[in-house]
Write a protein that holds these residues in place. Sequence first.
Motif, mmCIF file in Angstrom:
data_model
loop_
_atom_site.group_PDB
_atom_site.id
_atom_site.type_symbol
_atom_site.label_atom_id
_atom_site.label_comp_id
_atom_site.label_asym_id
_atom_site.label_seq_id
_atom_site.Cartn_x
_atom_site.Cartn_y
_atom_site.Cartn_z
ATOM 1 N N GLN A 1 90.292 -44.431 4.878
ATOM 2 C CA GLN A 1 89.939 -44.030 3.516
ATOM 3 C C GLN A 1 88.736 -44.822 3.012
ATOM 4 N N LEU A 2 88.703 -46.106 3.340
ATOM 5 C CA LEU A 2 87.582 -46.951 2.937
ATOM 6 C C LEU A 2 86.291 -46.489 3.605
ATOM 7 N N ASP A 3 86.371 -46.159 4.876
ATOM 8 C CA ASP A 3 85.186 -45.657 5.580
ATOM 9 C C ASP A 3 84.691 -44.361 4.949
ATOM 10 N N THR A 4 85.628 -43.470 4.616
ATOM 11 C CA THR A 4 85.252 -42.207 3.973
ATOM 12 C C THR A 4 84.608 -42.461 2.615
ATOM 13 N N ALA A 5 85.193 -43.372 1.839
ATOM 14 C CA ALA A 5 84.636 -43.681 0.520
ATOM 15 C C ALA A 5 83.242 -44.292 0.657
ATOM 16 N N GLN A 6 83.045 -45.165 1.636
ATOM 17 C CA GLN A 6 81.722 -45.757 1.839
ATOM 18 C C GLN A 6 80.704 -44.697 2.257
ATOM 19 N N HIS A 7 81.154 -43.757 3.077
ATOM 20 C CA HIS A 7 80.264 -42.680 3.489
ATOM 21 C C HIS A 7 79.864 -41.833 2.273
ATOM 22 N N HIS A 8 80.838 -41.492 1.426
ATOM 23 C CA HIS A 8 80.528 -40.708 0.220
ATOM 24 C C HIS A 8 79.605 -41.495 -0.710
ATOM 25 N N ALA B 1 97.473 -49.935 7.349
ATOM 26 C CA ALA B 1 96.161 -50.580 7.256
ATOM 27 C C ALA B 1 95.085 -49.706 7.909
ATOM 28 N N GLU B 2 95.411 -49.068 9.022
ATOM 29 C CA GLU B 2 94.452 -48.176 9.666
ATOM 30 C C GLU B 2 94.140 -46.978 8.774
ATOM 31 N N GLY B 3 95.155 -46.447 8.104
ATOM 32 C CA GLY B 3 94.929 -45.333 7.179
ATOM 33 C C GLY B 3 94.049 -45.742 6.016
#
Length: 81
Positions: free
Chosen positions: A65-72, A59-61
Amino acid sequence: MLIWIVLAVVLLPLVALALAVRPVLSRLPHLRRASVALQRRAAEAEALRETAEALQQRAEGIQQQLDTAQHHLALIKAKRS
């Protein structure tokens, strides 16, 4: 006469002890089964704990990934505006 008194003083406590120990000894198989069941449940709980830790790491991983996708996505929106 003295022998009977000595026998009574020695044998009566032994008989009382035997009568007191008998119920405990009769419960030993049940206690053993309960102990085995508790050990099995402890092993199952340990396995569940390990699974929960693995799910937590996953879940942390996914959160990273979700944070990275939101940033992109935010960068893409910023470039469009």
